[in-house]
Scaffold this motif. Structure first.
Motif, mmCIF file in Angstrom:
data_model
loop_
_atom_site.group_PDB
_atom_site.id
_atom_site.type_symbol
_atom_site.label_atom_id
_atom_site.label_comp_id
_atom_site.label_asym_id
_atom_site.label_seq_id
_atom_site.Cartn_x
_atom_site.Cartn_y
_atom_site.Cartn_z
ATOM 1 N N ALA A 1 4.185 8.363 -17.840
ATOM 2 C CA ALA A 1 5.146 7.811 -18.377
ATOM 3 C C ALA A 1 6.017 7.037 -17.344
ATOM 4 N N ASP A 2 6.139 7.604 -15.861
ATOM 5 C CA ASP A 2 6.915 6.842 -15.054
ATOM 6 C C ASP A 2 6.705 5.668 -14.672
ATOM 7 N N TRP A 3 5.176 5.490 -14.794
ATOM 8 C CA TRP A 3 4.646 4.128 -14.075
ATOM 9 C C TRP A 3 3.970 3.247 -15.198
ATOM 10 N N LEU A 4 3.485 3.546 -16.386
ATOM 11 C CA LEU A 4 2.510 2.705 -17.200
ATOM 12 C C LEU A 4 2.972 3.072 -18.524
ATOM 13 N N PRO A 5 2.926 1.999 -19.526
ATOM 14 C CA PRO A 5 2.842 2.094 -20.938
ATOM 15 C C PRO A 5 1.927 3.378 -21.456
ATOM 16 N N LEU B 1 -1.198 4.601 -8.629
ATOM 17 C CA LEU B 1 -2.616 3.991 -9.355
ATOM 18 C C LEU B 1 -3.717 4.158 -8.574
ATOM 19 N N GLU B 2 -3.654 4.302 -6.934
ATOM 20 C CA GLU B 2 -5.006 4.585 -6.569
ATOM 21 C C GLU B 2 -5.534 5.934 -6.817
ATOM 22 N N ARG B 3 -4.502 6.935 -6.968
ATOM 23 C CA ARG B 3 -5.076 8.311 -7.612
ATOM 24 C C ARG B 3 -5.725 8.115 -8.816
ATOM 25 N N LEU B 4 -4.904 7.546 -9.821
ATOM 26 C CA LEU B 4 -5.414 7.401 -10.916
ATOM 27 C C LEU B 4 -6.762 6.579 -11.093
ATOM 28 N N CYS B 5 -7.110 5.571 -10.228
ATOM 29 C CA CYS B 5 -8.232 4.746 -10.323
ATOM 30 C C CYS B 5 -9.340 5.789 -9.922
ATOM 31 N N ALA C 1 0.645 -1.229 -0.017
ATOM 32 C CA ALA C 1 0.082 -0.012 0.061
ATOM 33 C C ALA C 1 0.878 1.271 -0.019
ATOM 34 N N ASN C 2 1.930 1.243 0.524
ATOM 35 C CA ASN C 2 2.781 2.360 0.573
ATOM 36 C C ASN C 2 3.694 2.542 -0.499
ATOM 37 N N ALA C 3 3.765 1.676 -1.432
ATOM 38 C CA ALA C 3 4.708 1.729 -2.499
ATOM 39 C C ALA C 3 4.440 2.879 -3.264
ATOM 40 N N PRO C 4 5.134 3.831 -3.996
ATOM 41 C CA PRO C 4 4.716 4.674 -4.852
ATOM 42 C C PRO C 4 3.741 4.407 -6.100
ATOM 43 N N TYR C 5 4.274 3.506 -6.575
ATOM 44 C CA TYR C 5 3.615 2.918 -7.800
ATOM 45 C C TYR C 5 1.953 2.703 -7.445
#
Length: 218
Positions: free
Chosen positions: A121-125, A83-87, A75-79
Motif C-alpha cells: 500500500a505504500d508503493w502501489l495501487p 519493486l526489485e524485490r517484488l519482481c 537504483a538507490n530509490a526506496p521505491y
C-alpha cells in the motif's frame, strides 16, 4: 427483459479502439531504435491500450529499467528497491497474472512475499497486472538467449478483467520480441568482442595496430 440496443455497438467500438491501440503500440515497438526508447513505450504508451496509474519494466539481468512518469529510474530509490524485490520474487510463468498485497486465500500459495506485501500500500495501487516477457532464443546455432526474461507491471485501483489481461498478454509478447531484437549483437559489437578475444590470446595483435587506434585511445 428489455435489452439496451446501444450496448452491442458500444462494446464493438471499444474493441475496435483497443485493437487499433495494439496495432499502434506494435508499430512503435518495432520502430524503437534503442532499449531506452522501447522502455518509454512500454511504461508510458501502454496507457493507450488500458488505463493504469503506475508501470514498471523489469528484467532479470538488469532490474528495473523503466518507470512511468520518470526519465530514468534511480537504483538507490526506496521505491525502485521495493519493486526489485517484488519482481524478483514473482514465480516464473508465461501467462499474465494479477498481483495484490492481500493475503492469499486459504490453501493457495502466495505469489508476493510477505515482507513485500506488507509494504504494498505504500508503493502501489491495489491491483497490479504482471505481464511476463519471456526470454527469446537467438537464431544462432548455440541457441543462447538474446534477452533475459522480464515483465511489464501495470498497477491501478480497479481490478483487471479477463479481456484486458488477454489483450495485454498479446502486447507482452510483442514487447518481448522487440526487446530481444534490440539486445542481439550487431556486426560491430561482434567484431569488437572478437578483437578483444584475439588481443587476449594473441597480445601482439594490439601492438601491431597504429598507436592512435589502440585500445584506450580515441
Amino acid at each position: 427483459m428489455k435489452l439496451d440496443s446501444n450496448s452491442a455497438p458500444d462494446s464493438r467500438a471499444a474493441e475496435a479502439r483497443a485493437l487499433g491501440a495494439l496495432v499502434h503500440l506494435a508499430r512503435r515497438a518495432r520502430h524503437a531504435a534503442s532499449a531506452e526508447a522501447l522502455g518509454f513505450v512500454a511504461v508510458n504508451e501502454t496507457h493507450a491500450l488500458f488505463a493504469y496509474r503506475q508501470a514498471a519494466l523489469w528484467f532479470a539481468d538488469r532490474g528495473i529499467v523503466a518507470l512511468s512518469g520518470v526519465v530514468s529510474p534511480e537504483a538507490n530509490a526506496p521505491y525502485v528497491q521495493w519493486l526489485e524485490r517484488l519482481c524478483a520474487g514473482v514465480p516464473a510463468g508465461s501467462a499474465p497474472r494479477v498481483l495484490t498485497g492481500a493475503a492469499p486465500a486459504s490453501g493457495t500459495k502466495a505469489e508476493v512475499a510477505a515482507e513485500v506485501a506488507a509494504e504494498w500500500a505504500d508503493w502501489l495501487p491495489a491491483n497490479a497486472l504482471w505481464l511476463p516477457l519471456p526470454a527469446r532464443l537467438e537464431a544462432a546455432s548455440d541457441g543462447a538467449p538474446s534477452a533475459a526474461p522480464g515483465a511489464l507491471l501495470l498497477a491501478r485501483e480497479a481490478p483487471w478483467n479477463e479481456g484486458e489481461q488477454a489483450l495485454l498478454g498479446e502486447w507482452g509478447e510483442m514487447l518481448a520480441d522487440a526487446w530481444a531484437r534490440l539486445q542481439r549483437p550487431t556486426l560491430r559489437t561482434r567484431w569488437g568482442a572478437l578483437r578483444a578475444h584475439l588481443s587476449e590470446v594473441w597480445p601482439g595483435v594490439e601492438a601491431r595496430r597504429p598507436f592512435w587506434r589502440r585500445r584506450g585511445r580515441r
